[in-house]
Motif scaffolding. Sequence first.
Motif, PDB file in Angstrom:
ATOM      1  N   UNK A 324       0.869  -1.177   0.000  1.00 34.91           N
ATOM      2  CA  UNK A 324       0.000   0.000   0.000  1.00 34.91           C
ATOM      3  C   UNK A 324       0.907   1.229   0.000  1.00 34.91           C
ATOM      4  N   UNK A 325       1.478   1.577  -1.141  1.00 30.00           N
ATOM      5  CA  UNK A 325       2.563   2.572  -1.157  1.00 30.00           C
ATOM      6  C   UNK A 325       2.083   4.020  -1.089  1.00 30.00           C
ATOM      7  N   UNK A 341      -1.970   4.483  -2.054  1.00 28.38           N
ATOM      8  CA  UNK A 341      -2.656   3.655  -3.047  1.00 28.38           C
ATOM      9  C   UNK A 341      -2.663   2.220  -2.525  1.00 28.38           C
ATOM     10  N   UNK A 342      -3.829   1.648  -2.360  1.00 26.24           N
ATOM     11  CA  UNK A 342      -3.950   0.331  -1.736  1.00 26.24           C
ATOM     12  C   UNK A 342      -3.662  -0.796  -2.720  1.00 26.24           C
ATOM     13  N   UNK A 343      -2.990  -1.824  -2.196  1.00 24.03           N
ATOM     14  CA  UNK A 343      -2.862  -3.133  -2.848  1.00 24.03           C
ATOM     15  C   UNK A 343      -2.311  -3.045  -4.273  1.00 24.03           C
ATOM     16  N   UNK A 344      -1.097  -2.516  -4.391  1.00 20.77           N
ATOM     17  CA  UNK A 344      -0.464  -2.434  -5.713  1.00 20.77           C
ATOM     18  C   UNK A 344       1.040  -2.285  -5.543  1.00 20.77           C
ATOM     19  N   UNK A 345       1.783  -2.713  -6.539  1.00 19.62           N
ATOM     20  CA  UNK A 345       3.227  -2.441  -6.595  1.00 19.62           C
ATOM     21  C   UNK A 345       3.547  -1.512  -7.763  1.00 19.62           C
ATOM     22  N   UNK A 346       2.505  -1.020  -8.428  1.00 13.29           N
ATOM     23  CA  UNK A 346       2.655  -0.070  -9.543  1.00 13.29           C
ATOM     24  C   UNK A 346       1.708   1.108  -9.329  1.00 13.29           C
ATOM     25  N   UNK A 347       1.936   1.891  -8.270  1.00 14.24           N
ATOM     26  CA  UNK A 347       0.990   2.962  -7.943  1.00 14.24           C
ATOM     27  C   UNK A 347       1.100   4.152  -8.893  1.00 14.24           C
ATOM     28  N   UNK A 348      -0.009   4.847  -9.072  1.00 13.27           N
ATOM     29  CA  UNK A 348      -0.060   6.081  -9.859  1.00 13.27           C
ATOM     30  C   UNK A 348      -0.604   7.173  -8.943  1.00 13.27           C
ATOM     31  N   UNK A 372       2.205   1.511   3.600  1.00  9.19           N
ATOM     32  CA  UNK A 372       1.371   1.838   4.751  1.00  9.19           C
ATOM     33  C   UNK A 372       0.787   0.569   5.356  1.00  9.19           C
ATOM     34  N   UNK A 373       0.800   0.506   6.677  1.00  9.12           N
ATOM     35  CA  UNK A 373       0.186  -0.590   7.416  1.00  9.12           C
ATOM     36  C   UNK A 373      -0.628  -0.011   8.555  1.00  9.12           C
ATOM     37  N   UNK A 374      -1.689  -0.711   8.975  1.00 12.06           N
ATOM     38  CA  UNK A 374      -2.482  -0.214  10.118  1.00 12.06           C
ATOM     39  C   UNK A 374      -1.587  -0.059  11.342  1.00 12.06           C
ATOM     40  N   UNK A 381       4.479   0.866  11.945  1.00 12.58           N
ATOM     41  CA  UNK A 381       4.713  -0.394  11.259  1.00 12.58           C
ATOM     42  C   UNK A 381       4.990  -0.232   9.773  1.00 12.58           C
ATOM     43  N   UNK A 382       4.980   0.991   9.268  1.00  6.35           N
ATOM     44  CA  UNK A 382       5.162   1.180   7.832  1.00  6.35           C
ATOM     45  C   UNK A 382       6.533   0.672   7.390  1.00  6.35           C
ATOM     46  N   UNK A 383       6.559  -0.015   6.250  1.00  6.46           N
ATOM     47  CA  UNK A 383       7.787  -0.618   5.738  1.00  6.46           C
ATOM     48  C   UNK A 383       8.404   0.284   4.680  1.00  6.46           C
TER      49      UNK A 383
END
Length: 811
Positions: A324-325, A341-348, A372-374, A381-383
Amino acid sequence: MEGDSENNTSDKVSKPNTWPYMTVSSLTLSFVVKLAAASVIWGWGYYNFSIAWLIAPIAFSVWKAERKRDNELRAITAQASVLAKEKELIVGRIDELPSWVYFPDFDRAEWLNRILYKVWPSMNQFVRQLCKQNIEPSIVARLTEYKMNFQFDRLVLGRIPPKIYGIKVYDKNTSRNEIILDADIMYAGDCDITFFVGNIKGGIKDFQIRGLVRIVMKPMLSIMPLIGGVQIFYLNNPTINFNLVGVADVLDLPGFNEILRKTIVEQIAAIVVLPNKIIIPLSEEVPMESLKMPEPEGILRIHVVEAKHLMKKDIGMLGKGKSDPYAIINVGAQEFRTKTIDNTVNPKWDFWCEAMISSCNMQEAVVSLWDWDPNVPGVQYDDFLGRATIEVNRVKKKGTIDTWVSLEQAKHGMVHLRLTWLQFSKDPADLKAALKETQELRITSMSTALLTLYVDSAKNLPCIRGNKQPDVYLEASVGGKKEKTTTVLRSCDPVWEQGFIFLISNPETGVLHIKITDEKTTMIVGEMSYNISLLLEKNNLEVTQQPYNLQMAETDSKLVLSMSLNILKYIHPEPTSEEDDDDHDINQLNKRIERQESNISNMLSSSVPSSPLKRQSSKESVNSPSRNVGSGAVLLSEESAAVEEELIVSTSAPSSFAESSHLIHRNPSVTSSLGEAKLGRIQLTLRYSVQRQKLIIVVHKIANLPLPQNDPHNIPDPYVKLYLLPDRHKETKRKTAVMKDNCNPTFDEQFEYVVSQGDLSTRTLEISVCTQKGWLSTGSNVMGQIHVKLSEIDVSKAITTWYDLQPEIKD
């Protein structure tokens, strides 16, 4: 000499008496801890408790031990680099090398380090006041939502002073009226800092901070002290690290540690990171306005378009999920954040922001990507997904840059950035073009002008609370941005002498609002509004030391201000023949490669006699990324490949082809388009940036991967994996995207390694072409491999080369 020998003798005598006691104590403590752990485990089993409850605390203890070991090693290394002599530092190959080792224009400053050693004890009181007045209130405000109080107890800097690793004095592109120097400063001292979090007492040790400090001395005077004032600031946010000790070590979790670290960084940035400065006047002959008035060079407009092939950090039902970048953009102390942007490795994202630049030289725009993480309250917790760095000076030279930047500190991933440099204009006619541009962009947050405000003083403010003088501060706002001065205690004639900058969307409709407030009663003692459009009618779009009436009962209350308006304007830079060493975009490289391959193809067609063996050009048969595996494409034979090799390496080629022959060539061992080992070939671009101390590798494409002999219908799913040997671990691992069902994949992905110029000759680049494994597959998935010894090639210029893939070399 006798006194020294006596001291040394006493030290030698005292050590044997202390070491046995320390050893017995540590052994006793270790025994008690292990006995307690064994008792807990025995009791757990005796009472038939589930062993699952022990997994979490055991995993936590292991994590804490590893984290503590890493932090201690980092602290010891930093302190050793500060205390060591320069010769020992270089011979010992410590990572924190002085700047003068990397950059020849930085000078050694050992004489200044000796002065710092003498001055350092007197700095303790200054740092104590800084922590008490600025950092402590900010930490308290951060911890308010968790109902925790914070207070510094003891602040001792220790005996190890900061160390200056190098100094650079600028003699070009500077005004005659100023002296500019940069100092690479690191503090890694033995400080003793204790604090209370609620009723818990803890401490900070091994505090480290390193960054590039700029010192500007101006204006130059013809009388003593020859310099009117000094400005001191960090160009970019410094690197900060520390360890928690005592009872607070229990709180050394990612949450509390990151809150503490981020608050310290923010407070340092708010004081001394651009656009904020420490200003020291040295002469009464120089007006404070000339020292404290902000002096921006221009505006950097940043467009974070998108990213691709980011690392997967979320955990899904069947293994690795996606991410979720979001992106954080830092330019000095200025920070911006995109949406998530949720659930992607190619965010726009399509995110726009603007940063004010006070110094182009050595300042950077840093884009950090996060998953992003809850969050649990107080725990982060964000990576981290990697970061991209762009030098502002590059954007100023080019005018605009539109490029894909490979992510640092990440296995793979790239981010698409567009950056534009906007200059200042004093011509009101340029406002129309600026407004038209923002309307075409359809971005409401874009600016067309910049307002510089200098708040000098106020006079005859009314008294409050029974004719008592107020404790006043001033707050200025334009649109949604607010700036606040410091508080002047008990004064009806406060003097602030502070400058601020506001980006204006439309100066024709913008309004500057100012209010002066008493801090204790929050009562407004004066306010005013100013239409920014009035500045468009002023000479040079500015007013200097102008008194304005405050809107209140006392009509004689006035506020003294200076204001200056600048129109933002894009000016095309003048073309230069010099090519920027760091301006090799992947698209530009690909265009150059296509032109060079076209030249090679033309040379072959005109120089080689027609032969039934050569039924198509080398570009089609060797380099085409879209070869159909099942079409039975005709390949170059050994004879025609040898002729092509002879043409490339030798003789009477035109000058344009000769100039580019160092960029496109093959290994001398090439015997066919399948490569020497019949495993295919890979095309790479290698270059080294001396300025950024980075090795850049561009993986372009792979040609003619073989099909498995036992299953010719099983087309591979290739990807490329890189290591910078001898460091074979996850931090040096890089990886391209996976191309499904393709024997001739095109990647065009760029990767970077931070490595000093001295270490470059000792490194080997390992590049492996792998195929994606199935769920139940075993064994190696490496289809071919190459090892490039960087000492044997010249990477000072961009070199694009085809390499023959060889069988895998096992460790």
